[in-house]
Scaffold this active site. Sequence first.
Site, mmCIF file in Angstrom:
data_model
loop_
_atom_site.group_PDB
_atom_site.id
_atom_site.type_symbol
_atom_site.label_atom_id
_atom_site.label_comp_id
_atom_site.label_asym_id
_atom_site.label_seq_id
_atom_site.Cartn_x
_atom_site.Cartn_y
_atom_site.Cartn_z
ATOM 1 N N CYS A 115 64.610 -0.200 46.427
ATOM 2 C CA CYS A 115 64.442 0.798 45.021
ATOM 3 C C CYS A 115 65.277 1.815 45.143
ATOM 4 O O CYS A 115 65.938 2.070 43.730
ATOM 5 C CB CYS A 115 62.971 1.259 45.072
ATOM 6 S SG CYS A 115 61.562 -0.050 44.831
ATOM 7 N N CYS A 130 60.042 2.482 49.290
ATOM 8 C CA CYS A 130 60.812 1.212 49.214
ATOM 9 C C CYS A 130 62.368 1.356 49.230
ATOM 10 O O CYS A 130 62.832 2.193 48.220
ATOM 11 C CB CYS A 130 60.593 0.598 47.639
ATOM 12 S SG CYS A 130 61.435 -1.032 47.398
#
Length: 299
Positions: A34, A31
Amino acid sequence: MIDATIENFETEVIAASMTQPVLVDFWAPWCGPCKTIGPLLEKLETEYAGRFKLVKINSDDEQQLAAAFGIRSIPTCILLMNGQPVDGFMGAVPEGQLRQFLDKHVPPAGEQDEEVIEEEEAAPLDAEGQLEKLQHAVVTNPSDDDARAEYVKALLLAGRVADAKTAFAPVASKVAGVRVLDSLQLAIDMMEFAASQGDAAKAIAGFDAKIAAGKRDFEARFGRARVLAAQRRWTDAMDELLEILMRDKAWNEDAARKAYIAILDLIEPPKAKVAEGQIPAEDPTVATYRRRLSSVVLS
């Protein structure tokens, strides 16, 4: 910053949130956002100096926890206080917005020390204190089977099997008619079986060899599950029991199902702590594994 798994979730998140806000960051290695918000959160945890605790959960590795919180996209952050989710947000929000979010919930700078003092004065009993409290309840009212069951359960969780067996003896004759007592008897049997196997690692290795030679060696799977349970590897033990149930639901007069339920009963939140508001009534691990049992048994 702590990395949480289903095994340590109760301690690192639920229990920790009783004394300070816990911010759980659901993320994944692939991600991109993230990787942006993660370092910001770690920086703020350091800067806020104990005013909140940051816990990171890899949603790929811990899909059960992600499902329990209804995570649909990442990053998703959820703030817990007193064992319950109170707020959250999705996406890689900017630092200023993160500070606004935290400042709504965490104690202001300068008040933390005062709160720590108050918490220490009203701190819940430690494990030994809880045991003494439960023992006192049993001594005061020996006919209170509920109190005795909680005491036996606490002794088993503390690894004091001989003491648990002694405390359980006065109600052993009632096992057939009371589910919680039946579960405690099975838990005691599991612990004693594991002790009879000697070195746990060698015992598990022996069971593994038998299972590798025959996937339907249910005796080996059952033995392995009991040794795992004695090591407090609850989810591993239940996973092994599920392997039996998926192949033969009624094996050995429901021995696998009964052992599975005994583990659930053993690890569910103590009634006293729930009543005092120290912990939530439903533990995520217990809830997840109850659903898994239902899905296998009813399929």
